[in-house]
Design an enzyme around this catalytic site. Structure first.
Site, PDB file in Angstrom:
ATOM      1  N   TYR A 147      80.172 -21.373 186.664  1.00 14.38           N
ATOM      2  CA  TYR A 147      79.420 -22.684 186.305  1.00 14.38           C
ATOM      3  C   TYR A 147      80.623 -23.863 186.318  1.00 14.38           C
ATOM      4  CZ  TYR A 147      75.202 -19.638 185.779  1.00 14.38           C
ATOM      5  OH  TYR A 147      74.347 -18.953 186.012  1.00 14.38           O
ATOM      6  N   LYS A 196      81.624  -6.745 186.327  1.00 12.85           N
ATOM      7  CA  LYS A 196      81.597  -6.073 187.628  1.00 12.85           C
ATOM      8  C   LYS A 196      82.770  -5.815 188.270  1.00 12.85           C
ATOM      9  CE  LYS A 196      78.945  -5.237 191.155  1.00 12.85           C
ATOM     10  NZ  LYS A 196      77.933  -4.202 191.368  1.00 12.85           N
ATOM     11  N   ASP A 228      74.853  -4.689 187.258  1.00  6.05           N
ATOM     12  CA  ASP A 228      73.716  -4.085 187.938  1.00  6.05           C
ATOM     13  C   ASP A 228      73.072  -3.136 186.882  1.00  6.05           C
ATOM     14  OD1 ASP A 228      76.182  -3.239 188.693  1.00  6.05           O
ATOM     15  OD2 ASP A 228      75.571  -2.413 190.594  1.00  6.05           O
ATOM     16  N   ASP A 252      73.724 -15.526 181.485  1.00  3.37           N
ATOM     17  CA  ASP A 252      72.586 -16.354 181.835  1.00  3.37           C
ATOM     18  C   ASP A 252      71.437 -15.563 182.110  1.00  3.37           C
ATOM     19  OD1 ASP A 252      70.970 -18.468 182.257  1.00  3.37           O
ATOM     20  OD2 ASP A 252      72.287 -19.241 184.020  1.00  3.37           O
ATOM     21  N   ASP A 256      68.239 -13.861 179.417  1.00  8.56           N
ATOM     22  CA  ASP A 256      66.663 -14.177 179.697  1.00  8.56           C
ATOM     23  C   ASP A 256      66.105 -12.782 179.884  1.00  8.56           C
ATOM     24  OD1 ASP A 256      66.544 -16.739 179.720  1.00  8.56           O
ATOM     25  OD2 ASP A 256      66.369 -17.021 181.887  1.00  8.56           O
TER      26      ASP A 256
END
Ligand code: NAD
Length: 363
Positions: A147, A196, A228, A252, A256
């Site tokens: 980001y 990852k 994942d 992020d 959520d």
């Protein structure tokens, strides 16, 4: 009673239901202050759409200065359809929130995903998986990664292409890992680091650095999980997790997902911490313009954010616990705002919820 301590809090009520819920959280802080002999000094400033309307910018210099000069920030929520047409830098979310985070060095985002026993049917996960309660803490890196990385457009093999770079330094990984391990020491001493590392170089450095930091916390069990798999395990076996630590973009999404497992967006607090004790505290929900000013918003997420503020920025652990216990008491007594109402419970408004939590603190 003699005042034991004086603490300065910048209050940013923001837009939509922000003023509704923050007013109740301030009332609860005043109750706790009275009971324990602390003086919480509130300095209210504008941020978000309301600041744009008054000053033509979502984060006026005066607001940022007040934040920098206080001990902690309590924020409601910002944004709404009224300001959606503005360019990104003037929109409340990017122009106020992201700027606050980066200007104040708030690099660690702590988001507890908690299911209270009294609300366990709100979870979309089957009762045999979720049990009657859940308590996960997601620690998300907030000021680095993709980001904030290099981005742009360039001519590629098939014409124009866009790119965003995910980059992390050892320094950034180390400091967020330390936050996670410190938090785990006060909880169930289990950290799951999500990355990852089977594909990304930045994740390989992430994994190596977190493993190094773990050596300073021999009591804490560390496991690593690919993002994942973590997304699956959160719904398959959420009780596996105690503290999750992860990068900005993975956090992020994962935070959520974790909050949705609890089933009640109006209940979940968050903290964004800088080095030292400074932090900004806010509910995870948005400004909910559909119910703003109607005495319908659930103030508990903001009240629990105020509890986190007391614990993390002021070290007032008993006072923080008093708020959490009061919330549990009021829920156990069957009081519910409309968003968490179910048959057989008692529906009340934002103000009454705040008042009942105060009463429970004083009981
Ligand atoms: P939202 O969280 O505001 O609302 C989603 C749904 O949840 C709505 O139906 C709302 O009524 C309900 N809800 C949210 N909080 C509640 C509460 N405390 N009590 C009862 N019900 C509650 O998300 P949205 O609708 O996607 O966004 C609305 C605005 O908020 C947008 O402008 C968005 O950009 C902004 N936003 C701000 C923040 C922030 O300030 N941190 C975060 C998310 C969204």
């Amino acid at each position: 009673m003699k005042k034991m301590g004086s603490y300065h809090i910048t209050v940013l009520k923001g837009d939509g239901i922000g003023p509704d819920v923050v007013t109740e959280a301030m009332g609860v802080l005043e109750c706790v202050g009275k009971k324990y002999g602390h003086d919480f000094v509130f300095n209210e400033k504008l941020a978000g759409g309301c600041a744009y309307d008054a000053y033509g910018e979502p984060l006026p210099e005066e607001t940022l200065e007040a934040c920098k000069n206080s001990d902690a920030i309590l924020l409601g929520a910002v944004g709404g359809p009224k300001w959606d047409h503005l360019p990104a830098n003037l929109r409340p979310e990017a122009g106020a929130l992201l700027k606050l985070r980066s200007s104040l060095g708030l690099y660690a985002n702590l988001r507890p995903a908690i299911i209270h026993k009294a609300l366990s049917d709100a979870s979309p996960i089957k009762p045999e998986i979720i049990g009657d309660s859940l308590d996960i803490l997601v620690v998300r890196e907030l000021t680095g990664g993709i980001y904030f990385g290099e981005r742009g457009y360039r001519e590629g093999k098939h014409g124009e292409e866009a790119y965003d770079v995910e980059a992390y330094s050892e320094f950034e990984i180390k400091r967020i890992a330390v936050q996670a391990f410190e938090a785990a020491m006060k909880r169930n001493k289990h950290v799951t680091s999500i990355d990852k590392a089977n594909v990304l170089e930045s994740s390989k450095l992430w994994r190596r650095t977190v493993t190094e930091v773990a050596k300073d916390y021999p009591e804490v069990e560390l496991d690593h999980m690919y993002v994942d798999n973590a997304a699956m395990q959160l719904v398959r076996n959420p009780k596996h997790f105690d503290v999750i630590v992860t990068s900005n973009i993975f956090g992020d999404i994962i935070s959520d997902e974790a909050s949705q497992i609890t089933g009640s967006i109006g209940m979940l607090p968050s903290a964004s911490l800088a080095d030292g004790a400074f932090g900004m505290y806010e509910p995870i929900h948005g400004s909910a313009p559909d119910i703003a000013g109607k005495d319908m918003a659930n103030p508990i997420a903001t009240i629990l954010s105020a509890a986190m503020l007391l614990k993390f920025s002021f070290g007032l652990v008993a006072e923080s616990q008093a708020i959490e216990d009061a919330v549990t008491k009021v829920l156990d007594a069957g009081y519910r705002t409309p968003d968490i109402y179910s048959e057989g419970t008692k529906k009340i408004g934002t103000k009454e919820m705040g008042k009942r939590i105060c009463d429970a603190i004083n009981a």
